[in-house]
Enzyme design. Structure first.
Site, PDB file in Angstrom:
ATOM      1  N   ASP A 144       8.992  -1.543   0.477  1.00 11.45           N
ATOM      2  CA  ASP A 144       8.565  -2.802  -0.150  1.00 11.45           C
ATOM      3  C   ASP A 144       9.668  -3.864  -0.088  1.00 11.45           C
ATOM      4  O   ASP A 144      10.851  -3.549  -0.042  1.00 11.45           O
ATOM      5  CB  ASP A 144       8.183  -2.517  -1.619  1.00 11.45           C
ATOM      6  CG  ASP A 144       7.353  -3.638  -2.213  1.00 11.45           C
ATOM      7  OD1 ASP A 144       6.787  -4.450  -1.452  1.00 11.45           O
ATOM      8  OD2 ASP A 144       7.270  -3.713  -3.458  1.00 11.45           O
ATOM      9  N   THR A 160      -4.583   0.781   1.019  1.00 12.09           N
ATOM     10  CA  THR A 160      -5.990   0.357   0.983  1.00 12.09           C
ATOM     11  C   THR A 160      -6.117  -1.011   0.300  1.00 12.09           C
ATOM     12  O   THR A 160      -7.080  -1.733   0.540  1.00 12.09           O
ATOM     13  CB  THR A 160      -6.860   1.398   0.236  1.00 12.09           C
ATOM     14  OG1 THR A 160      -6.212   1.765  -0.984  1.00 12.09           O
ATOM     15  CG2 THR A 160      -7.075   2.650   1.066  1.00 12.09           C
ATOM     16  N   ASN A 166      -3.856  -3.442   0.701  1.00 15.38           N
ATOM     17  CA  ASN A 166      -3.239  -4.481   1.531  1.00 15.38           C
ATOM     18  C   ASN A 166      -4.259  -5.268   2.366  1.00 15.38           C
ATOM     19  O   ASN A 166      -3.925  -6.312   2.933  1.00 15.38           O
ATOM     20  CB  ASN A 166      -2.144  -3.892   2.438  1.00 15.38           C
ATOM     21  CG  ASN A 166      -0.876  -3.503   1.690  1.00 15.38           C
ATOM     22  OD1 ASN A 166      -0.194  -2.546   2.053  1.00 15.38           O
ATOM     23  ND2 ASN A 166      -0.532  -4.238   0.629  1.00 15.38           N
ATOM     24  N   TRP A 167      -5.536  -4.807   2.413  1.00 16.61           N
ATOM     25  CA  TRP A 167      -6.576  -5.598   3.082  1.00 16.61           C
ATOM     26  C   TRP A 167      -6.796  -6.916   2.373  1.00 16.61           C
ATOM     27  O   TRP A 167      -7.407  -7.838   2.925  1.00 16.61           O
ATOM     28  CB  TRP A 167      -7.895  -4.825   3.157  1.00 16.61           C
ATOM     29  CG  TRP A 167      -7.810  -3.599   4.008  1.00 16.61           C
ATOM     30  CD1 TRP A 167      -7.838  -2.307   3.574  1.00 16.61           C
ATOM     31  CD2 TRP A 167      -7.666  -3.539   5.434  1.00 16.61           C
ATOM     32  NE1 TRP A 167      -7.715  -1.444   4.643  1.00 16.61           N
ATOM     33  CE2 TRP A 167      -7.613  -2.177   5.797  1.00 16.61           C
ATOM     34  CE3 TRP A 167      -7.576  -4.510   6.452  1.00 16.61           C
ATOM     35  CZ2 TRP A 167      -7.461  -1.753   7.126  1.00 16.61           C
ATOM     36  CZ3 TRP A 167      -7.439  -4.079   7.765  1.00 16.61           C
ATOM     37  CH2 TRP A 167      -7.384  -2.731   8.096  1.00 16.61           C
ATOM     38  N   ARG A 198       6.793   0.938  -9.617  1.00 21.20           N
ATOM     39  CA  ARG A 198       5.428   1.471  -9.708  1.00 21.20           C
ATOM     40  C   ARG A 198       5.137   2.180  -8.389  1.00 21.20           C
ATOM     41  O   ARG A 198       5.839   1.984  -7.392  1.00 21.20           O
ATOM     42  CB  ARG A 198       4.422   0.346  -9.968  1.00 21.20           C
ATOM     43  CG  ARG A 198       4.418  -0.748  -8.938  1.00 21.20           C
ATOM     44  CD  ARG A 198       3.345  -1.811  -9.206  1.00 21.20           C
ATOM     45  NE  ARG A 198       3.563  -2.976  -8.358  1.00 21.20           N
ATOM     46  CZ  ARG A 198       4.263  -4.046  -8.716  1.00 21.20           C
ATOM     47  NH1 ARG A 198       4.792  -4.130  -9.918  1.00 21.20           N
ATOM     48  NH2 ARG A 198       4.437  -5.058  -7.879  1.00 21.20           N
TER      49      ARG A 198
END
Ligand code: IPE
Ligand code: IPE
Ligand code: MG
Length: 240
Positions: free
Chosen positions: A15, A61, A63-64, A189
């Site tokens: 990240d 999932t 990130n779309w 997280r």
């Protein structure tokens, strides 16, 4: 004395690419390019440190929900990464596997990833698990459906369902549990990453964004991990 700190499997939440780019007045995609380059260094250091498995969260999932242009550029960098690294990974004896539903990825990306998986399927020295269109909840639902179907088909009975067998229905089938999770960029997280596999992982959250996370920083994280005390619900030896 630290306990149970053998280190076999590290999972990375890569990240901070966007913030890295923003800080340099560059487009977010420049952060993804720099982030892809960084994967090579981290892979090399893990090999050098005798780690056996790494899992890399490359696309979730969720990130779309990002702009189409960012998504397509990200997949292009991934394609470049595999094209560039596949021969050397093969020489290293590295098996490439993917976690996640690849069917929604651009056709070209699917082809390149599947080709890398196929070419390295007999390698056994190290496992490189790339997580693409991966979501932990989706993975658990998928496993549950596969198991339910086997019960319906009378291949197994409900009493056969247990923690050990459940592992075999996950994308990470055959892999050891995650020992250490490293999420760069300071967010604390897991963002839907490997809830099953991380359930007893140690976690470290370095502030460094992924494109700056180098071999030295990784070695520091490994040192921190080696000083942790993994008790697994038991008590320390000296208290026995
Ligand atoms: C991680 O970096 C890469 C992916 C999620 C694909 P981000 O793009 O999330 O970077 P930040 O968090 O916005 O800095
Ligand atoms: C997690 O990072 C996903 C990947 C690194 C691929 P995100 O940046 O997408 O997660 P949030 O939005 O901070 O939870
Ligand atoms: Mg992010």
């Amino acid at each position: 004395m630290a306990k149970n700190t053998k280190l076999t499997h590290i999972a990375f939440i890569m990240d901070g690419n966007g913030r890295w780019a923003k800080a340099r007045n560059l487009p977010r995609t420049a952060g993804h390019k720099a982030g892809c380059d960084r994967v090579t260094d981290i892979y090399e250091e893990c090999l050098a440190q005798d780690i056996k498995v790494i899992s890399l969260y490359a696309f979730s999932t969720e990130n779309w929900n990002r702009p189409k242009s960012e998504i397509s550029q990200l997949f292009k960098y991934l394609e470049i990464f595999f094209k560039k690294e596949i021969d050397r990974m093969l020489r290293d004896g590295t098996k490439i596997i993917a976690s996640g539903d690849l069917s929604r990825l651009p056709k070209k990306t699917q082809e390149i990833v599947k080709e890398a998986i196929k070419r390295t399927e007999n390698c056994g020295n190290f496992t490189f698990n790339i997580c693409l269109n991966y979501g932990g909840k989706a993975e658990i639902i998928r496993a549950t459906k596969l198991i339910a179907q086997e019960v319906l088909d009378k291949k197994i009975s409900i009493d056969d369902i247990n923690e050990e067998m459940y592992d075999n229905y996950l994308y990470t089938k055959g892999l050891p549990p995650v020992d250490l999770l490293i999420r760069t960029s300071g967010e604390q997280r897991t963002s839907n990453y490997m809830p099953w596999q991380l359930c007893y992982a140690e976690m470290i959250f370095p502030k460094t964004p992924w494109p700056d996370f180098d071999k030295e920083e990784l070695r520091k994280c490994i040192d921190i991990y080696k000083n942790r005390d993994r008790r697994y619900g038991a008590i320390k030896d000296e208290e026995e």
